[in-house]
Write a protein that holds these residues in place. Structure first.
Motif, PDB file in Angstrom:
ATOM      1  N   ASP A   1       2.017  51.775  29.433  1.00  0.00           N
ATOM      2  CA  ASP A   1       2.702  50.229  29.527  1.00  0.00           C
ATOM      3  C   ASP A   1       3.538  50.819  30.800  1.00  0.00           C
ATOM      4  O   ASP A   1       4.797  51.473  31.029  1.00  0.00           O
ATOM      5  N   HIS A   2       2.723  50.493  31.636  1.00  0.00           N
ATOM      6  CA  HIS A   2       3.365  50.456  33.216  1.00  0.00           C
ATOM      7  C   HIS A   2       3.673  49.627  33.959  1.00  0.00           C
ATOM      8  O   HIS A   2       4.314  48.040  33.443  1.00  0.00           O
ATOM      9  N   SER A   3       4.997  50.347  34.727  1.00  0.00           N
ATOM     10  CA  SER A   3       5.952  49.155  34.922  1.00  0.00           C
ATOM     11  C   SER A   3       6.107  48.840  35.985  1.00  0.00           C
ATOM     12  O   SER A   3       5.055  49.016  37.895  1.00  0.00           O
ATOM     13  N   LEU A   4       6.027  47.274  36.405  1.00  0.00           N
ATOM     14  CA  LEU A   4       6.071  46.838  37.685  1.00  0.00           C
ATOM     15  C   LEU A   4       6.689  46.807  38.949  1.00  0.00           C
ATOM     16  O   LEU A   4       8.064  47.052  38.938  1.00  0.00           O
ATOM     17  N   ILE A   5       5.805  47.531  40.055  1.00  0.00           N
ATOM     18  CA  ILE A   5       6.753  47.397  41.445  1.00  0.00           C
ATOM     19  C   ILE A   5       6.879  46.154  42.031  1.00  0.00           C
ATOM     20  O   ILE A   5       8.257  45.733  42.492  1.00  0.00           O
ATOM     21  N   GLY A   6       5.569  45.428  42.213  1.00  0.00           N
ATOM     22  CA  GLY A   6       5.482  44.512  43.425  1.00  0.00           C
ATOM     23  C   GLY A   6       4.022  44.238  43.595  1.00  0.00           C
ATOM     24  O   GLY A   6       3.188  45.197  43.656  1.00  0.00           O
ATOM     25  N   GLU A   7       3.995  42.947  44.147  1.00  0.00           N
ATOM     26  CA  GLU A   7       2.634  42.706  44.501  1.00  0.00           C
ATOM     27  C   GLU A   7       2.853  41.947  45.690  1.00  0.00           C
ATOM     28  O   GLU A   7       3.384  42.069  45.962  1.00  0.00           O
ATOM     29  N   PHE A   8       1.328  41.469  45.879  1.00  0.00           N
ATOM     30  CA  PHE A   8       1.180  40.963  47.002  1.00  0.00           C
ATOM     31  C   PHE A   8      -0.208  40.161  47.287  1.00  0.00           C
ATOM     32  O   PHE A   8      -0.860  40.603  46.478  1.00  0.00           O
ATOM     33  N   HIS A   9      -0.652  39.322  48.420  1.00  0.00           N
ATOM     34  CA  HIS A   9      -1.874  38.614  47.586  1.00  0.00           C
ATOM     35  C   HIS A   9      -1.930  38.337  49.512  1.00  0.00           C
ATOM     36  O   HIS A   9      -1.650  38.225  50.726  1.00  0.00           O
ATOM     37  N   THR A  10      -3.077  39.026  50.212  1.00  0.00           N
ATOM     38  CA  THR A  10      -4.109  38.891  51.311  1.00  0.00           C
ATOM     39  C   THR A  10      -5.841  38.577  51.448  1.00  0.00           C
ATOM     40  O   THR A  10      -6.571  38.527  49.819  1.00  0.00           O
ATOM     41  N   THR A  11      -6.673  39.222  52.365  1.00  0.00           N
ATOM     42  CA  THR A  11      -7.355  38.194  51.981  1.00  0.00           C
ATOM     43  C   THR A  11      -8.248  39.704  53.179  1.00  0.00           C
ATOM     44  O   THR A  11      -7.843  40.484  53.208  1.00  0.00           O
ATOM     45  N   LEU A  12      -9.779  39.967  52.771  1.00  0.00           N
ATOM     46  CA  LEU A  12     -10.294  40.935  54.181  1.00  0.00           C
ATOM     47  C   LEU A  12     -10.292  40.909  54.715  1.00  0.00           C
ATOM     48  O   LEU A  12      -9.839  42.452  55.858  1.00  0.00           O
ATOM     49  N   LYS A  13     -10.549  39.637  55.322  1.00  0.00           N
ATOM     50  CA  LYS A  13      -9.982  39.169  56.863  1.00  0.00           C
ATOM     51  C   LYS A  13      -8.956  39.580  57.004  1.00  0.00           C
ATOM     52  O   LYS A  13      -8.217  40.305  57.936  1.00  0.00           O
ATOM     53  N   GLY A  14      -7.326  39.424  56.301  1.00  0.00           N
ATOM     54  CA  GLY A  14      -6.169  40.278  56.486  1.00  0.00           C
ATOM     55  C   GLY A  14      -6.269  41.645  56.785  1.00  0.00           C
ATOM     56  O   GLY A  14      -5.646  42.247  57.045  1.00  0.00           O
ATOM     57  N   LEU A  15      -7.050  42.289  55.476  1.00  0.00           N
ATOM     58  CA  LEU A  15      -6.410  43.955  55.336  1.00  0.00           C
ATOM     59  C   LEU A  15      -7.489  44.217  56.913  1.00  0.00           C
ATOM     60  O   LEU A  15      -6.678  45.639  57.490  1.00  0.00           O
ATOM     61  N   LEU A  16      -8.325  43.806  57.804  1.00  0.00           N
ATOM     62  CA  LEU A  16      -8.678  44.423  58.592  1.00  0.00           C
ATOM     63  C   LEU A  16      -7.565  43.664  59.917  1.00  0.00           C
ATOM     64  O   LEU A  16      -8.100  44.593  60.946  1.00  0.00           O
TER      65      LEU A  16
ATOM     66  N   ARG B   1     -11.822  35.209  50.634  1.00  0.00           N
ATOM     67  CA  ARG B   1     -11.319  35.008  49.233  1.00  0.00           C
ATOM     68  C   ARG B   1      -9.868  36.007  48.454  1.00  0.00           C
ATOM     69  O   ARG B   1     -10.031  36.966  49.617  1.00  0.00           O
ATOM     70  N   ASP B   2      -9.061  35.075  48.027  1.00  0.00           N
ATOM     71  CA  ASP B   2      -7.520  35.346  47.937  1.00  0.00           C
ATOM     72  C   ASP B   2      -7.946  36.893  46.507  1.00  0.00           C
ATOM     73  O   ASP B   2      -8.771  37.385  45.709  1.00  0.00           O
ATOM     74  N   LEU B   3      -7.239  37.754  47.328  1.00  0.00           N
ATOM     75  CA  LEU B   3      -6.548  38.712  46.837  1.00  0.00           C
ATOM     76  C   LEU B   3      -5.532  39.547  46.591  1.00  0.00           C
ATOM     77  O   LEU B   3      -4.765  39.136  47.430  1.00  0.00           O
ATOM     78  N   LYS B   4      -5.567  40.117  45.521  1.00  0.00           N
ATOM     79  CA  LYS B   4      -4.354  40.122  44.629  1.00  0.00           C
ATOM     80  C   LYS B   4      -4.013  41.743  44.480  1.00  0.00           C
ATOM     81  O   LYS B   4      -4.951  42.480  43.770  1.00  0.00           O
ATOM     82  N   PHE B   5      -2.916  42.694  44.852  1.00  0.00           N
ATOM     83  CA  PHE B   5      -2.123  44.085  44.930  1.00  0.00           C
ATOM     84  C   PHE B   5      -1.549  43.929  44.289  1.00  0.00           C
ATOM     85  O   PHE B   5      -0.817  43.353  44.244  1.00  0.00           O
ATOM     86  N   ILE B   6      -1.205  45.021  43.141  1.00  0.00           N
ATOM     87  CA  ILE B   6      -0.270  44.975  42.073  1.00  0.00           C
ATOM     88  C   ILE B   6      -0.594  46.152  41.823  1.00  0.00           C
ATOM     89  O   ILE B   6      -0.666  46.881  41.781  1.00  0.00           O
ATOM     90  N   CYS B   7       1.329  46.624  42.728  1.00  0.00           N
ATOM     91  CA  CYS B   7       1.793  48.316  42.570  1.00  0.00           C
ATOM     92  C   CYS B   7       2.516  48.298  41.242  1.00  0.00           C
ATOM     93  O   CYS B   7       3.310  47.697  40.993  1.00  0.00           O
ATOM     94  N   PHE B   8       2.367  49.736  40.259  1.00  0.00           N
ATOM     95  CA  PHE B   8       2.670  49.617  39.228  1.00  0.00           C
ATOM     96  C   PHE B   8       3.174  51.445  39.193  1.00  0.00           C
ATOM     97  O   PHE B   8       2.765  51.581  39.617  1.00  0.00           O
ATOM     98  N   ASP B   9       4.389  51.637  38.232  1.00  0.00           N
ATOM     99  CA  ASP B   9       4.679  52.532  37.869  1.00  0.00           C
ATOM    100  C   ASP B   9       3.736  53.360  36.804  1.00  0.00           C
ATOM    101  O   ASP B   9       3.802  52.988  35.802  1.00  0.00           O
ATOM    102  N   TRP B  10       3.322  54.387  37.081  1.00  0.00           N
ATOM    103  CA  TRP B  10       2.983  54.873  35.812  1.00  0.00           C
ATOM    104  C   TRP B  10       3.377  55.225  35.311  1.00  0.00           C
ATOM    105  O   TRP B  10       4.487  56.108  35.191  1.00  0.00           O
ATOM    106  N   ASN B  11       3.316  55.091  33.292  1.00  0.00           N
ATOM    107  CA  ASN B  11       3.616  55.445  31.868  1.00  0.00           C
ATOM    108  C   ASN B  11       2.589  56.405  31.028  1.00  0.00           C
ATOM    109  O   ASN B  11       1.515  55.287  31.087  1.00  0.00           O
ATOM    110  N   SER B  12       3.164  57.207  30.517  1.00  0.00           N
ATOM    111  CA  SER B  12       1.884  57.545  30.299  1.00  0.00           C
ATOM    112  C   SER B  12       2.260  56.832  28.542  1.00  0.00           C
ATOM    113  O   SER B  12       0.826  57.303  27.939  1.00  0.00           O
ATOM    114  N   SER B  13       2.733  56.771  28.031  1.00  0.00           N
ATOM    115  CA  SER B  13       1.937  55.173  27.283  1.00  0.00           C
ATOM    116  C   SER B  13       1.349  54.270  27.705  1.00  0.00           C
ATOM    117  O   SER B  13       0.997  53.918  26.808  1.00  0.00           O
TER     118      SER B  13
END
Length: 512
Positions: free
Chosen positions: A194-209, A180-192
């Protein structure tokens, strides 16, 4: 066709629960339709099966030929896993045919994913610093949308974060689908917020293994604007493991045996057994409180004991032949063969003992607890688990020794059930049942909570048909958890019986 009946809790009547399909022209049918039943260790879940030769599609069973019946209970079925039961006719006579019932726990993706991740050369997002990165993990749903399943901790002011290791069930992460498709999104945290997008990628549990799992973090907007854009850093899998999660039934069906020892209070405060006011008075027409408590609890536990042999101890009495006071004697007065067969054997030994001993005192628990602990010390590998049922009418006189004995036993495969009989004050028992805080003595804490206390008088106002069932339910309800706590603390995994072919789950069982 096989028809299954159940008895609702506290009701002495049968209700139809399930019908299989009819298998035509076959004397050895294998039914496809399964019976799904919620399993409860602490209850006596009676079952009745009837087999019919169906001649039509009529739902009225009286129009079909009755072939045989068998009564059993769910505890026996799950303890033995595969059961070959000889059918009887309506009069109770054995027939030459059998019903084979296989009880299996249904697997529901109970495995856990343990995951640890880190970032490498992530984009700098903060004007006066670096970034405060965190990850959000989403899974693709059947509707085509993504839903959030986990959020990591925030690591402040770094472009090479190392997030904390976390657990998530395979079911929650990807519905048990390793592709099953999994989406990972990396953010830069902001106290407001309104977090800033750093980037994202897609994989699966099989891919993580994958042993070398590492993923380029892509920021779509930056990629569109910059022709020479490569990525916004890399997310790496530092550690991943799929850890099996087991249930109580996994161990029982894997061969773990459950043994029960009954310890009975024969102190003088119970009253003269020859008088009706005594808690030990034997009435041929009605069970006394001790007998009711024994019947309620032991009749359920015996389903999980393959040989149904129970050790029965007494304490606080003067015993034959010399009249010495003993706080640890076998109720059947036979040290060479101290076991009693089944709940009826336990009751018979108790009734006989009443006429052989002199009630005395004091009320000491430590000797019987240490008796069971000594046996359990030789069986710490998960092959055996011990339940000590203590029936008492009075205040403990060796409380410090009892607490020490319980603390010692808390690291062993033992559960202790205490049933208070009569009208005495049982406040001290609540201290032993450490639900509100760990039991300790001289600064030493119990490894786990192993004591459950109930006062028998609490059930006197209930319907007599329900009282003994409710008692058993309350005193046995914590045993599976205590059992599992021991296995987890000691890293013991269930063994597999040779006949076991499926992965079991405590919610439901299928019977075929």
């Amino acid at each position: 066709m096989c028809v299954t009946y159940v008895q609702p809790f506290g009701q002495n009547k049968w209700m139809e629960f399930h019908r299989t399909e009819s298998v035509k022209n076959n004397q050895d049918p294998n039914f496809v339709s399964k019976v799904l039943i919620s399993y409860k260790f602490e209850e006596k879940q009676s079952l009745l099966f009837e087999i019919y030769d169906t001649d039509s599609k009529d739902t009225d069973l009286s129009t079909h030929d009755f072939l045989g019946t068998i009564q059993t209970n769910l505890g026996q079925l799950v303890a033995n896993k595969r059961n070959k039961l000889q059918l009887k006719d309506r009069a109770g006579n054995l027939k030459s045919s059998y019903l084979v019932i296989t009880a299996e726990e249904l697997g529901l993706d109970r495995d856990q994913v343990i995951l640890e991740m880190s970032g490498f050369k992530l984009d700098k997002k903060d004007f006066f610093g670096k970034s405060d990165p965190f990850l959000e993990i989403y899974k693709l749903t059947d509707t085509g949308n993504y839903t959030l399943v986990h959020k990591t901790d925030v690591i402040k002011d770094t472009l090479t974060p190392h997030w904390k290791k976390f657990n998530i069930s395979v079911r929650a992460l990807c519905n048990g689908d390793y592709e099953r498709d999994l989406k990972f999104i990396c953010f830069d945290w902001n106290s407001s917020g309104d977090h800033s997008l750093i980037g994202e990628f897609h994989t699966t549990l099989k891919g993580l293994l994958d042993p070398n799992a590492a993923f380029k973090c892509i920021n779509g907007k930056k990629k569109e604007k910059k022709k020479d854009y490569k990525d916004s850093g890399e997310i790496r899998v530092d550690y991943i493991n799929i850890q099996a999660t087991y249930t109580f039934l996994d161990y029982v069906q894997g061969g773990t045996e459950i043994f029960c020892t009954v310890a009975i209070d024969f102190t003088g405060s119970n009253g003269n057994p020859s008088k009706p006011t005594s808690l030990h008075f034997i009435d041929p027409t009605n069970m006394n409180s001790y007998e009711q408590a024994i019947w309620s609890v032991v009749s359920i536990i015996e389903d999980y004991d393959s040989d149904k042999q129970f050790a029965v101890l007494g304490f606080g009495a003067k015993i034959p032949p010399h009249g010495q006071v003993s706080h640890e004697f076998f109720v059947n007065m036979n040290p060479q063969n101290p076991h009693c067969f089944g709940v009826r054997g336990v009751l018979d030994a108790y009734r006989t003992c009443i006429n052989q001993v002199q009630l005395y005192g004091p009320t000491n628990f430590a000797p019987v607890i240490n008796h069971v602990a000594k046996i359990a010390q030789s069986h710490q590998d998960g092959s055996k688990y011990f339940i000590l049922l203590i029936l008492t009418d009075g205040v403990i006189t060796d409380m410090p020794e009892t607490i020490q004995a319980i603390i010692l036993s808390s690291s062993l495969p033992i559960s202790i059930i205490i049933v208070g009989i009569g009208n005495a004050e049982f406040d001290a028992m609540e201290e032993l049942d450490a639900d509100k805080g760990g039991l300790k003595y001289n600064g030493i804490y119990a490894a786990r909570d192993i004591v459950q206390f109930v006062a028998f008088n609490s059930y006197h106002n209930l319907d007599p048909n329900i009282a003994h069932l409710q008692l058993a339910k309350d005193v046995l309800a914590e045993v599976p958890k205590q059992f599992m706590d021991y296995m987890k603390i000691n890293g013991i995994v269930p063994k597999r019986r040779a006949s076991q072919t499926t992965t079991p789950e405590i919610e439901n069982l299928k019977i075929q």
